[in-house]
Design an enzyme around this catalytic site. Structure first.
Site, PDB file in Angstrom:
ATOM      1  N   HIS A  16     -73.919   8.590  22.441  1.00  0.00           N
ATOM      2  CA  HIS A  16     -72.980   8.616  23.559  1.00  0.00           C
ATOM      3  C   HIS A  16     -73.763   8.885  24.846  1.00  0.00           C
ATOM      4  O   HIS A  16     -74.873   9.426  24.799  1.00  0.00           O
ATOM      5  CB  HIS A  16     -71.903   9.670  23.325  1.00  0.00           C
ATOM      6  CG  HIS A  16     -70.882   9.238  22.318  1.00  0.00           C
ATOM      7  ND1 HIS A  16     -70.211  10.117  21.512  1.00  0.00           N
ATOM      8  CD2 HIS A  16     -70.420   8.002  21.993  1.00  0.00           C
ATOM      9  CE1 HIS A  16     -69.372   9.446  20.729  1.00  0.00           C
ATOM     10  NE2 HIS A  16     -69.494   8.173  21.003  1.00  0.00           N
ATOM     11  N   GLY A  64     -71.570  -0.053  22.658  1.00  0.00           N
ATOM     12  CA  GLY A  64     -70.531   0.494  21.782  1.00  0.00           C
ATOM     13  C   GLY A  64     -69.115   0.108  22.173  1.00  0.00           C
ATOM     14  O   GLY A  64     -68.369  -0.444  21.359  1.00  0.00           O
ATOM     15  N   ASP A  69     -70.411  -0.787  18.139  1.00  0.00           N
ATOM     16  CA  ASP A  69     -70.117   0.106  17.011  1.00  0.00           C
ATOM     17  C   ASP A  69     -69.596  -0.718  15.829  1.00  0.00           C
ATOM     18  O   ASP A  69     -69.969  -0.480  14.672  1.00  0.00           O
ATOM     19  CB  ASP A  69     -69.065   1.157  17.391  1.00  0.00           C
ATOM     20  CG  ASP A  69     -69.543   2.124  18.466  1.00  0.00           C
ATOM     21  OD1 ASP A  69     -70.766   2.312  18.597  1.00  0.00           O
ATOM     22  OD2 ASP A  69     -68.682   2.684  19.166  1.00  0.00           O
ATOM     23  N   ASP A  89     -71.171  12.906  21.264  1.00  0.00           N
ATOM     24  CA  ASP A  89     -70.813  13.921  22.254  1.00  0.00           C
ATOM     25  C   ASP A  89     -69.398  14.401  21.937  1.00  0.00           C
ATOM     26  O   ASP A  89     -68.425  13.729  22.277  1.00  0.00           O
ATOM     27  CB  ASP A  89     -70.873  13.330  23.655  1.00  0.00           C
ATOM     28  CG  ASP A  89     -70.583  14.361  24.734  1.00  0.00           C
ATOM     29  OD1 ASP A  89     -70.211  15.511  24.398  1.00  0.00           O
ATOM     30  OD2 ASP A  89     -70.721  14.015  25.916  1.00  0.00           O
ATOM     31  N   HIS A  96     -63.114   4.461  23.426  1.00  0.00           N
ATOM     32  CA  HIS A  96     -63.212   3.630  22.221  1.00  0.00           C
ATOM     33  C   HIS A  96     -63.349   4.502  20.970  1.00  0.00           C
ATOM     34  O   HIS A  96     -63.998   4.140  20.010  1.00  0.00           O
ATOM     35  CB  HIS A  96     -64.372   2.635  22.348  1.00  0.00           C
ATOM     36  CG  HIS A  96     -65.720   3.275  22.419  1.00  0.00           C
ATOM     37  ND1 HIS A  96     -66.148   3.996  23.499  1.00  0.00           N
ATOM     38  CD2 HIS A  96     -66.733   3.304  21.529  1.00  0.00           C
ATOM     39  CE1 HIS A  96     -67.373   4.445  23.262  1.00  0.00           C
ATOM     40  NE2 HIS A  96     -67.746   4.042  22.072  1.00  0.00           N
ATOM     41  N   ASP A  99     -63.018   2.949  17.532  1.00  0.00           N
ATOM     42  CA  ASP A  99     -64.194   2.233  17.022  1.00  0.00           C
ATOM     43  C   ASP A  99     -65.199   3.206  16.406  1.00  0.00           C
ATOM     44  O   ASP A  99     -65.804   2.918  15.379  1.00  0.00           O
ATOM     45  CB  ASP A  99     -64.888   1.452  18.138  1.00  0.00           C
ATOM     46  CG  ASP A  99     -63.995   0.388  18.752  1.00  0.00           C
ATOM     47  OD1 ASP A  99     -63.128  -0.140  18.027  1.00  0.00           O
ATOM     48  OD2 ASP A  99     -64.162   0.097  19.945  1.00  0.00           O
ATOM     49  N   ARG A 105     -66.232   5.956   9.268  1.00  0.00           N
ATOM     50  CA  ARG A 105     -65.554   5.694   7.995  1.00  0.00           C
ATOM     51  C   ARG A 105     -66.341   4.721   7.139  1.00  0.00           C
ATOM     52  O   ARG A 105     -66.571   4.955   5.951  1.00  0.00           O
ATOM     53  CB  ARG A 105     -64.151   5.155   8.239  1.00  0.00           C
ATOM     54  CG  ARG A 105     -63.377   4.906   6.961  1.00  0.00           C
ATOM     55  CD  ARG A 105     -61.973   4.380   7.259  1.00  0.00           C
ATOM     56  NE  ARG A 105     -61.262   4.123   6.033  1.00  0.00           N
ATOM     57  CZ  ARG A 105     -61.421   3.023   5.278  1.00  0.00           C
ATOM     58  NH1 ARG A 105     -62.264   2.092   5.648  1.00  0.00           N
ATOM     59  NH2 ARG A 105     -60.736   2.872   4.167  1.00  0.00           N
TER      60      ARG A 105
END
Length: 135
Positions: A16, A64, A69, A89, A96, A99, A105
């Site tokens: 981030h 990202g 991502d 962060d 987002h 995402d 996941r």
């Protein structure tokens, strides 16, 4: 991600905004290991790493928020990533965020080694997780 003739792990780097400088410092500290790896990164993180560590070959995907991502998630789902180093962060809201959650996941579903801070990433290196590809 282009196939490279390296024996090290296939590593994805994401950071981030506030933590991008920390990622470049981390990569510089572990450049000996990362030069043996296939490294893919989101666009801004990757460009910063390449600027500071030109000896570490980095393949970049989109930024990202623009789908990077998700591109890294697709590489994970295809079995083309062995480790995800993602400096998150936790104190800054992300537009987002959905995402990011999807990326985390898919990394968990596919049992990819993950590190979400400098210290946990140091443990992956120290433990040899980036030394060779997962079979």
């Amino acid at each position: 991600m282009a196939s490279q003739a390296k024996g090290g792990a296939r590593v994805a780097l994401v950071a981030h905004d506030r933590l991008k400088p920390a990622m470049t410092v981390w990569v510089a500290r572990h450049r000996a290991t990362l030069t043996t790896c296939e490294v893919v990164a989101t666009a801004t993180t990757g460009s910063m790493v390449q600027r500071e560590c030109p000896d570490v070959a980095v393949c970049t995907v989109l930024s990202g928020p623009l789908g990077g991502d998700q591109q890294i998630g697709a590489l994970i789902a295809e079995g083309r990533i062995d480790a995800l180093i993602f400096f998150v962060d936790p104190l800054t809201p992300m537009p987002h965020d959905v995402d990011v959650k999807a990326l985390l996941r898919v990394a968990l579903v596919h049992d990819v080694a993950c590190a979400f801070s400098e210290r946990s990433a140091d443990f992956l290196v120290a433990g040899g997780a980036l030394a060779s590809r997962r079979s």
